[in-house]
Motif scaffolding. Structure first.
Motif, mmCIF file in Angstrom:
data_model
loop_
_atom_site.group_PDB
_atom_site.id
_atom_site.type_symbol
_atom_site.label_atom_id
_atom_site.label_comp_id
_atom_site.label_asym_id
_atom_site.label_seq_id
_atom_site.Cartn_x
_atom_site.Cartn_y
_atom_site.Cartn_z
ATOM 1 N N PHE A 195 -2.516 -9.132 -2.669
ATOM 2 C CA PHE A 195 -3.311 -9.302 -1.449
ATOM 3 C C PHE A 195 -4.776 -8.919 -1.668
ATOM 4 O O PHE A 195 -5.561 -8.923 -0.724
ATOM 5 N N ASP A 196 -5.130 -8.590 -2.912
ATOM 6 C CA ASP A 196 -6.500 -8.172 -3.249
ATOM 7 C C ASP A 196 -6.940 -6.970 -2.429
ATOM 8 O O ASP A 196 -8.075 -6.902 -1.938
ATOM 9 N N LEU A 197 -6.071 -6.003 -2.288
ATOM 10 C CA LEU A 197 -6.379 -4.790 -1.542
ATOM 11 C C LEU A 197 -6.663 -3.660 -2.522
ATOM 12 O O LEU A 197 -5.760 -2.971 -2.990
ATOM 13 N N ALA A 198 -7.935 -3.499 -2.863
ATOM 14 C CA ALA A 198 -8.341 -2.447 -3.791
ATOM 15 C C ALA A 198 -8.401 -1.111 -3.068
ATOM 16 O O ALA A 198 -8.585 -1.064 -1.841
ATOM 17 N N ARG A 203 -12.216 4.044 3.104
ATOM 18 C CA ARG A 203 -12.433 3.710 4.520
ATOM 19 C C ARG A 203 -11.259 2.955 5.140
ATOM 20 O O ARG A 203 -11.164 2.854 6.360
ATOM 21 N N GLU A 204 -10.395 2.381 4.305
ATOM 22 C CA GLU A 204 -9.326 1.542 4.835
ATOM 23 C C GLU A 204 -7.977 1.969 4.269
ATOM 24 O O GLU A 204 -7.875 2.425 3.132
ATOM 25 N N HIS A 205 -6.934 1.782 5.061
ATOM 26 C CA HIS A 205 -5.576 2.128 4.656
ATOM 27 C C HIS A 205 -4.890 0.855 4.157
ATOM 28 O O HIS A 205 -4.590 -0.043 4.949
ATOM 29 N N ARG A 206 -4.653 0.786 2.847
ATOM 30 C CA ARG A 206 -4.109 -0.448 2.269
ATOM 31 C C ARG A 206 -2.743 -0.809 2.844
ATOM 32 O O ARG A 206 -2.422 -1.975 3.013
ATOM 33 N N ARG A 207 -1.945 0.175 3.155
ATOM 34 C CA ARG A 207 -0.611 -0.102 3.689
ATOM 35 C C ARG A 207 -0.717 -0.805 5.048
ATOM 36 O O ARG A 207 0.001 -1.773 5.313
ATOM 37 N N VAL A 208 -1.650 -0.348 5.870
ATOM 38 C CA VAL A 208 -1.851 -0.965 7.181
ATOM 39 C C VAL A 208 -2.370 -2.394 7.016
ATOM 40 O O VAL A 208 -1.916 -3.326 7.697
ATOM 41 N N LEU A 209 -3.316 -2.604 6.088
ATOM 42 C CA LEU A 209 -3.883 -3.925 5.868
ATOM 43 C C LEU A 209 -2.806 -4.897 5.356
ATOM 44 O O LEU A 209 -2.791 -6.074 5.734
ATOM 45 N N ALA A 210 -1.928 -4.396 4.488
ATOM 46 C CA ALA A 210 -0.855 -5.256 3.985
ATOM 47 C C ALA A 210 0.084 -5.669 5.116
ATOM 48 O O ALA A 210 0.503 -6.838 5.213
ATOM 49 N N VAL A 211 0.411 -4.731 5.997
ATOM 50 C CA VAL A 211 1.271 -5.039 7.133
ATOM 51 C C VAL A 211 0.587 -6.024 8.080
ATOM 52 O O VAL A 211 1.234 -6.961 8.580
ATOM 53 N N LEU A 212 -0.713 -5.860 8.299
ATOM 54 C CA LEU A 212 -1.442 -6.797 9.153
ATOM 55 C C LEU A 212 -1.420 -8.213 8.563
ATOM 56 O O LEU A 212 -1.277 -9.198 9.285
ATOM 57 N N THR A 213 -1.557 -8.299 7.254
ATOM 58 C CA THR A 213 -1.483 -9.601 6.579
ATOM 59 C C THR A 213 -0.114 -10.240 6.798
ATOM 60 O O THR A 213 0.009 -11.430 7.083
#
Length: 211
Positions: free
Chosen positions: A190-193, A197-207
C-alpha cells in the motif's frame, strides 16, 4: 479493402484513400463479405468497422480473426465510433502485431491516418491515443486490494475489525510473527512508509474500507 455498413462513410473513405497513396481493391458492408474478398485477393491492409451487421456487437473483430486465419500477413485496422477498451485489449491479446484500433474521428487527420495504415500493414500495432489514456486511467483506478494475497486480505479484514496482531493470529491459527510479516507486507504493497504523523495500521484499514 474496406468494410463498413455505413455507405456514406465507406464511400467517403474509398474516395480519400487514393489521395493519400492507397489503392482500394474491395469494399464490403459486413464482415462475412469482407472475409470472402480478402480470401480471394488478400490486400496489404483491411480497414474494418468494429460494429457491423447482423448484431452490431464485435463483428469487425470476428472478421479480423477470420481474415488473419486465411491471410496471416494482412494488416487489420479496426475503426470504432467510441472507445471500447475491452475490444481493443482483445485485439492486442489475440493478434500478434499488424493490428490497429482507432476512433473514426482520426480518419479526418489524413497524414496521421495514412501513417497508421502503413504501420499496421508493416506488422506494427497502432492504438488510438484516447484509448491509451483511458487504459492508464483504469490502471490508476484499479482495486488496491488486488496486490494482496488471500492470506493478507484475511489479515487486513480482521485488522479492520479492530483486532490486534495477537488476536488476528488466534483467529487465523497463525504465529504472531507470521501475522506481523503479513502486516509489513500489506504496508509495503500500500506504499505506507513509517511516518510519525500517521498511523499505518489505520491507513491500511481505511484503504480496505474504501476498496
Amino acid at each position: 479493402m474496406l468494410a463498413d455498413d455505413g455507405v456514406l462513410f465507406r464511400e467517403g473513405l474509398a474516395r480519400i484513400l487514393p489521395d493519400i497513396g492507397f489503392e482500394v481493391t474491395g469494399q464490403a458492408g459486413d464482415g462475412a463479405a469482407l472475409v470472402e474478398l480478402a480470401r480471394a485477393d488478400p490486400p496489404d491492409v483491411c480497414v474494418i468497422d468494429l460494429r457491423m451487421p447482423p448484431g452490431f456487437a464485435a463483428e469487425g473483430l470476428e472478421a479480423a480473426a477470420a481474415i488473419r486465419s486465411v491471410a496471416p500477413h494482412v494488416g487489420l485496422m479496426l475503426l470504432s465510433q467510441y472507445v471500447e477498451a475491452h475490444h481493443a485489449l482483445r485485439l492486442m491479446e489475440e493478434f500478434d502485431g499488424g493490428v490497429g484500433y482507432l476512433l473514426k474521428d482520426r480518419v479526418s487527420e489524413l497524414n496521421s491516418f495514412a501513417a497508421d495504415l502503413r504501420a499496421v500493414a508493416a506488422g506494427r500495432t497502432v492504438i488510438d491515443p484516447e484509448l491509451v489514456e483511458r487504459l492508464f486511467a483504469r490502471r490508476r483506478e484499479r482495486d488496491p486490494l488486488e496486490s494482496l494475497t488471500e492470506r493478507e486480505r484475511a489479515v487486513l479484514a480482521l485488522m479492520a475489525q479492530g483486532l490486534t496482531n495477537a488476536a488476528v493470529a488466534g483467529e487465523l491459527h497463525l504465529a504472531v510473527k507470521t501475522v506481523e510479516a503479513h502486516v509489513r507486507s500489506i504496508f509495503t504493497k500500500f506504499d505506507l512508509a513509517p511516518d510519525d504523523r500517521e498511523h499505518r495500521r489505520v491507513l491500511a484499514v481505511l484503504t480496505f474500507l474504501r476498496a
